[in-house]
Scaffold this motif. Sequence first.
Motif, PDB file in Angstrom:
ATOM      1  N   ASN A 154      -2.752  -2.244  28.083  1.00 53.34           N
ATOM      2  CA  ASN A 154      -1.725  -2.529  27.080  1.00 53.34           C
ATOM      3  C   ASN A 154      -2.310  -2.681  25.676  1.00 53.34           C
ATOM      4  OD1 ASN A 154       0.613  -2.703  28.855  1.00 53.34           O
ATOM      5  ND2 ASN A 154      -0.321  -4.556  29.662  1.00 53.34           N
ATOM      6  N   LYS A 155      -3.478  -2.110  25.457  1.00 54.15           N
ATOM      7  CA  LYS A 155      -4.089  -2.187  24.134  1.00 54.15           C
ATOM      8  C   LYS A 155      -3.355  -1.255  23.171  1.00 54.15           C
ATOM      9  CE  LYS A 155      -8.731  -3.427  25.730  1.00 54.15           C
ATOM     10  NZ  LYS A 155     -10.171  -3.027  25.740  1.00 54.15           N
ATOM     11  N   TRP A 156      -3.168  -1.724  21.945  1.00 59.87           N
ATOM     12  CA  TRP A 156      -2.542  -0.897  20.906  1.00 59.87           C
ATOM     13  C   TRP A 156      -3.127  -1.291  19.561  1.00 59.87           C
ATOM     14  CZ3 TRP A 156       0.128  -1.393  16.393  1.00 59.87           C
ATOM     15  CH2 TRP A 156       0.810  -0.257  15.935  1.00 59.87           C
ATOM     16  N   GLU A 157      -3.547  -0.291  18.798  1.00 56.46           N
ATOM     17  CA  GLU A 157      -4.140  -0.544  17.493  1.00 56.46           C
ATOM     18  C   GLU A 157      -3.855   0.644  16.593  1.00 56.46           C
ATOM     19  OE1 GLU A 157      -8.446  -1.961  15.545  1.00 56.46           O
ATOM     20  OE2 GLU A 157      -8.242  -1.511  17.690  1.00 56.46           O
ATOM     21  N   GLU A 158      -3.503   0.359  15.349  1.00 55.59           N
ATOM     22  CA  GLU A 158      -3.198   1.418  14.390  1.00 55.59           C
ATOM     23  C   GLU A 158      -3.515   0.932  12.980  1.00 55.59           C
ATOM     24  OE1 GLU A 158      -2.956   4.823  13.592  1.00 55.59           O
ATOM     25  OE2 GLU A 158      -1.834   4.687  15.488  1.00 55.59           O
ATOM     26  N   SER A 159      -3.834   1.859  12.104  1.00 46.27           N
ATOM     27  CA  SER A 159      -4.137   1.536  10.703  1.00 46.27           C
ATOM     28  C   SER A 159      -3.102   2.181   9.795  1.00 46.27           C
ATOM     29  CB  SER A 159      -5.541   2.016  10.334  1.00 46.27           C
ATOM     30  OG  SER A 159      -6.526   1.363  11.115  1.00 46.27           O
ATOM     31  N   TYR A 160      -2.753   1.480   8.717  1.00 50.25           N
ATOM     32  CA  TYR A 160      -1.750   1.961   7.769  1.00 50.25           C
ATOM     33  C   TYR A 160      -2.268   1.772   6.354  1.00 50.25           C
ATOM     34  CZ  TYR A 160       1.193   1.455  11.904  1.00 50.25           C
ATOM     35  OH  TYR A 160       1.705   1.537  13.165  1.00 50.25           O
ATOM     36  N   LEU A 161      -1.976   2.754   5.517  1.00 53.70           N
ATOM     37  CA  LEU A 161      -2.358   2.679   4.112  1.00 53.70           C
ATOM     38  C   LEU A 161      -1.136   2.236   3.317  1.00 53.70           C
ATOM     39  CD1 LEU A 161      -4.613   3.150   2.036  1.00 53.70           C
ATOM     40  CD2 LEU A 161      -3.751   5.492   1.752  1.00 53.70           C
ATOM     41  N   ILE A 162      -1.147   0.984   2.866  1.00 57.90           N
ATOM     42  CA  ILE A 162      -0.062   0.415   2.071  1.00 57.90           C
ATOM     43  C   ILE A 162      -0.554   0.312   0.635  1.00 57.90           C
ATOM     44  CG2 ILE A 162       1.558  -1.484   1.815  1.00 57.90           C
ATOM     45  CD1 ILE A 162       1.845  -0.012   4.438  1.00 57.90           C
ATOM     46  N   GLY A 163      -0.091   1.236  -0.200  1.00 60.27           N
ATOM     47  CA  GLY A 163      -0.608   1.274  -1.562  1.00 60.27           C
ATOM     48  C   GLY A 163      -2.074   1.658  -1.540  1.00 60.27           C
ATOM     49  N   SER A 164      -2.909   0.783  -2.032  1.00 59.26           N
ATOM     50  CA  SER A 164      -4.356   1.013  -2.006  1.00 59.26           C
ATOM     51  C   SER A 164      -5.054   0.179  -0.934  1.00 59.26           C
ATOM     52  CB  SER A 164      -4.955   0.676  -3.382  1.00 59.26           C
ATOM     53  OG  SER A 164      -4.692  -0.685  -3.718  1.00 59.26           O
ATOM     54  N   ASP A 165      -4.266  -0.502  -0.107  1.00 55.09           N
ATOM     55  CA  ASP A 165      -4.832  -1.380   0.924  1.00 55.09           C
ATOM     56  C   ASP A 165      -4.705  -0.729   2.302  1.00 55.09           C
ATOM     57  OD1 ASP A 165      -5.371  -3.373  -0.962  1.00 55.09           O
ATOM     58  OD2 ASP A 165      -3.308  -4.121  -0.823  1.00 55.09           O
ATOM     59  N   LEU A 166      -5.776  -0.758   3.063  1.00 54.19           N
ATOM     60  CA  LEU A 166      -5.774  -0.269   4.439  1.00 54.19           C
ATOM     61  C   LEU A 166      -5.582  -1.463   5.369  1.00 54.19           C
ATOM     62  CD1 LEU A 166      -6.127   2.194   6.299  1.00 54.19           C
ATOM     63  CD2 LEU A 166      -8.572   1.622   6.418  1.00 54.19           C
TER      64      LEU A 166
END
Length: 277
Positions: A154-166
């Motif tokens: 049940n592992k889940w991981e994701e990255s998002y670029l919000i403006g200039s912040d990761l």
Amino acid sequence: MKKFLSKASGILLPLFNTRAAGLYLLLFAGAIGVATFIENDFGTSAAQKVVYKAWWFELLLILFSITIIVNIIKFRMVQQKKWPLLLFHSAIVIIIIGAGITRYFGFEGIMHIRENDSANSFISSNTFLKFKVNANDQTYDFNEPVLFASLGNNKWEESYLIGSDLINIRVKDFIPNPKKILSESIDGIPTLQLVIGGLNGREEYYLSMGETKRIGNVIYNFKDTPFPDAFNIAIRNESLVFTSSKVLTQTVMATQEKDTIYPSDTDSPLKLRALYT
């Protein structure tokens, strides 16, 4: 080139002969048999995650379909006009193709349609991980499809670029089959326990003061301000009352006394341990 093709055919042909078809059929029967026991013991989501939506199960069906097509060509069912065999094998391929279309392009859920009524929405069976990110006076909404179950990873991981912040989002833990427990508190708020007859039998829900919650196709509103077309519950003079736009049958479970309640703007007393239909 010819040597390469001959080697490739020597490797691939054993995967698509009649023996392979029998093996795929046995593996398929065994897989759905195991999935039945998993669903019974751990729930539908566990069976879907471990078997029905697993990559190896889809690969098994693809190999089985290719094997049937190869055998249709190999045994010249069209040229020899073996129509019953051709119809039987083609039907299996069509069923698997239809299942694939439903799997990747279809929707699954429950639609509640009352008698003499209409509906244009349904409750999806898909699950989503919903969260919000507030940054630079803006709100970003995320709905990520997930399939968590009591079995499997049940592992889940994701990255998002919000403006200039990761931003990195990770699920720390998953608790299967959670249960809500009420406890008394000085700072607590009035909370009702609703017992509803659902598709799987007895279902229990909690509704706290100030909440509006849709359960099935009924909206329950526990506020002083009525909500249109909802089962509105309020507290008046330290007693529970309700209003509804539907005709209701009230049955007191202790005495089996029945009463019909018609739509009205006047509050009606909400009786505890009573069945409302």
